[in-house]
Design an enzyme around this catalytic site. Sequence first.
Site, PDB file in Angstrom:
ATOM      1  N   GLU A  36     -30.600 -36.628   3.640  1.00 51.05           N
ATOM      2  CA  GLU A  36     -29.271 -36.291   3.142  1.00 51.05           C
ATOM      3  C   GLU A  36     -28.419 -37.550   3.304  1.00 51.05           C
ATOM      4  OE1 GLU A  36     -27.420 -32.889   5.004  1.00 51.05           O
ATOM      5  OE2 GLU A  36     -25.592 -33.204   3.828  1.00 51.05           O
ATOM      6  N   ARG A 263     -40.274 -33.055  15.595  1.00 46.91           N
ATOM      7  CA  ARG A 263     -39.402 -34.200  15.374  1.00 46.91           C
ATOM      8  C   ARG A 263     -39.531 -35.168  16.544  1.00 46.91           C
ATOM      9  NH1 ARG A 263     -34.721 -32.640  13.385  1.00 46.91           N
ATOM     10  NH2 ARG A 263     -33.394 -34.310  14.073  1.00 46.91           N
ATOM     11  N   LYS A 273     -27.323 -37.094  13.639  1.00 46.19           N
ATOM     12  CA  LYS A 273     -26.398 -37.896  12.836  1.00 46.19           C
ATOM     13  C   LYS A 273     -24.951 -37.632  13.247  1.00 46.19           C
ATOM     14  CE  LYS A 273     -28.982 -37.704   8.815  1.00 46.19           C
ATOM     15  NZ  LYS A 273     -29.048 -37.381   7.419  1.00 46.19           N
TER      16      LYS A 273
HETATM   17  P1  ATP Z   1     -30.111 -35.127  12.030  1.00 42.91           P
HETATM   18  O1  ATP Z   1     -30.664 -33.865  12.598  1.00 42.91           O
HETATM   19  O2  ATP Z   1     -30.342 -36.350  12.850  1.00 42.91           O
HETATM   20  O3  ATP Z   1     -28.682 -35.022  11.611  1.00 42.91           O
HETATM   21  P2  ATP Z   1     -31.326 -34.495   9.565  1.00 42.91           P
HETATM   22  O4  ATP Z   1     -32.593 -33.803   9.837  1.00 42.91           O
HETATM   23  O5  ATP Z   1     -30.187 -33.671   9.131  1.00 42.91           O
HETATM   24  O6  ATP Z   1     -30.965 -35.447  10.751  1.00 42.91           O
HETATM   25  P3  ATP Z   1     -32.052 -35.548   7.040  1.00 42.91           P
HETATM   26  O7  ATP Z   1     -31.380 -36.628   6.309  1.00 42.91           O
HETATM   27  O8  ATP Z   1     -31.940 -34.173   6.520  1.00 42.91           O
HETATM   28  O9  ATP Z   1     -31.534 -35.640   8.525  1.00 42.91           O
HETATM   29  O10 ATP Z   1     -33.558 -35.911   7.307  1.00 42.91           O
HETATM   30  C1  ATP Z   1     -34.452 -36.352   6.326  1.00 42.91           C
HETATM   31  C2  ATP Z   1     -35.848 -36.060   6.766  1.00 42.91           C
HETATM   32  O11 ATP Z   1     -36.111 -36.711   7.998  1.00 42.91           O
HETATM   33  C3  ATP Z   1     -36.053 -34.577   6.998  1.00 42.91           C
HETATM   34  O12 ATP Z   1     -37.291 -34.204   6.429  1.00 42.91           O
HETATM   35  C4  ATP Z   1     -36.073 -34.445   8.497  1.00 42.91           C
HETATM   36  O13 ATP Z   1     -36.883 -33.378   8.897  1.00 42.91           O
HETATM   37  C5  ATP Z   1     -36.625 -35.791   8.933  1.00 42.91           C
HETATM   38  N1  ATP Z   1     -36.169 -36.110  10.278  1.00 42.91           N
HETATM   39  C6  ATP Z   1     -34.891 -36.171  10.710  1.00 42.91           C
HETATM   40  N2  ATP Z   1     -34.840 -36.438  12.034  1.00 42.91           N
HETATM   41  C7  ATP Z   1     -36.126 -36.569  12.444  1.00 42.91           C
HETATM   42  C8  ATP Z   1     -36.745 -36.839  13.699  1.00 42.91           C
HETATM   43  N3  ATP Z   1     -36.022 -37.033  14.804  1.00 42.91           N
HETATM   44  N4  ATP Z   1     -38.093 -36.891  13.747  1.00 42.91           N
HETATM   45  C9  ATP Z   1     -38.829 -36.699  12.641  1.00 42.91           C
HETATM   46  N5  ATP Z   1     -38.315 -36.445  11.433  1.00 42.91           N
HETATM   47  C10 ATP Z   1     -36.981 -36.364  11.321  1.00 42.91           C
HETATM   48 MG    MG Z   2     -31.040 -32.246   7.377  1.00 41.03          MG
END
Ligand code: ATP
Ligand code: MG
Length: 563
Positions: A36, A263, A273
């Site tokens: 995102e 994760r 984030k």
């Molecule tokens: P955050 O929880 O840090 O705000 P998010 O999951 O909302 O991050 P996205 O931009 O939606 O961030 O993530 C893009 C992809 O990266 C998604 O498929 C998510 O599952 C993966 N992702 C995000 N954080 C991690 C992590 N700590 N380990 C592995 N994959 C991750």
């Molecule tokens: Mg997300």
Amino acid sequence: MSNEKPPPGTDFIRQIIAEDLASGKHSTVVTRFPPEPNGYLHIGHAKSITLNFGVASEVPGGRCHLRFDDSNPETEDAEYIEAIKQDVKWLGYDWGDHLFHASDYFEELYAFAVHLIKSGKAYVCSLSEEDIRKYRGTVTKAGTGSPYRDRSVEENLDLLGRMRAGEFADGEHVLRAKIDMAASNMKMRDPLLYRIRHAPHYRTGSDWCIYPMYDFTHCLSDAMENITHSLCTLEFENNRELYDWILDNVPAPAKPRQIEFARLNLNYTVMSKRKLVELVDGGHVSGWDDPRLPTIAGLRRRGVTPEAIRDFCERIGVAKANSTVDVALFEHSIRDDLNTKTPRVMGVLDPLKLVIVNYPEDESEDFDAPYFPDDPPKMGTRKVPFGRELYIERADFMEDPPKKFFRLAPGREVRLRWAYFVTCVDVVKDEDGEVVEVHCTYDPETKGGDAPDGRRVKGTIHWVSAAHALKAEVRLYDRLFTEANPDADKDVDFVEHLNPHSMDVVSARVEPSLAQAMPGDRFQFERTGYFIADSIDHTTDKPVFNRIVPLRDSWKKIVAKGK
Ligand code: ATP
Ligand code: MG
């Protein structure tokens, strides 16, 4: 966890893919990385990137899409799009022609919503946000149907059309799937599909004032792109039932399979984030590329290589259970990568003057020192000037040392790397009693660092010539937080745990060969760590080096102890 990397192709996701190829369910594999655009990528995303691009690259014809999951106009920004693209490329991955945006599908998604309404599987609900929550029930108590649940297809179509046309204010209505208010999986209790947001979108401008929810957008975007395996993190496990339900209830062009993996969590840092935004906007760090952050941009500026990040992601592997990885393992990957790549030079971080009293005044000589002492032909040598006045590391001298101190002390002899043996004969102190100069004699017979009489010394220390050394600003980075889990305590704001010494700036002296260093060049400063000439602030006139990691490898110790 050991230092051994898991053999490739053995994790549970690669096994599923291998089975799907063997059974003929799929002839190739199509994955996607779906960030995102509401912040910069971090090391956790790198795990997802290496997994998604990695599994696709291992199968003939496989590909991985970069898809911006941009259905939330309030938090998204074009700045993040460019930063994310740059980071994925820098990590070494290429999406080719397969760059997509969920916002490209807004029209198709709307058509799928109309389809659900027409088949009696979606309705416009006019409860307030608060009432929707109340009606949903709890884990132990079934929910209650919304009073708007049985609106007619015609009424629903009319209302959705008017929602789209902008006739209603934010929150007045939502579109919901009509599934089961008593479902044990709360996600299935008539989940929201669309909400009204009168907010301009960074790509679609004011075309839309209704925006699709994640659960509706994601599965359908996957299906429209013919994704075969939709890999996401464990917190989406409960969403999988809804993912499948939506695809089963619209004429979806494909039926991707969602698979969840753990994760990445790292200690001594934060990765959500929301928290990273708070650190950046709150001025706790200098920006998204602050070298202390776990962001890809921060790690790049810190001097970490993409190879080290990929190596780390391979080492941690892909599992089904969440855990926290010790940042020491990441630092181990960083050192392992830099060890064979970086030339060794000398720099003194905390300079103490050393005067060689029997060395002629106004004289100097050059030593040829190899950049790679273990592999001298690799990059050849550079000249290291030597003279009567040098700087050594303050910590390499002790006036009253314990027995095991093998560096310089009154009456003791050490080797100056590449140069001579010296023996401390005197010290000069300031009015506070602090040693400001160490006086030594040198043995001209030991030129090059060996004594012809076979005499040995226990310590070898690094040094620079006072007359020739360059002044340099050196930024010594340490962990951003003092607590392993900075957000463990709900009653204490995580910023309270920021490490006041996460960046210490020192005025160092470095050998003159570093006058040639260009921004982005990396070195090992003997005995003190790996460094990079800062990509933004370093100039020939005003050298600035960031310490990437110190040399001491605590992970090796952890593994050796069998912990
Ligand atoms: P955050 O929880 O840090 O705000 P998010 O999951 O909302 O991050 P996205 O931009 O939606 O961030 O993530 C893009 C992809 O990266 C998604 O498929 C998510 O599952 C993966 N992702 C995000 N954080 C991690 C992590 N700590 N380990 C592995 N994959 C991750
Ligand atoms: Mg997300």
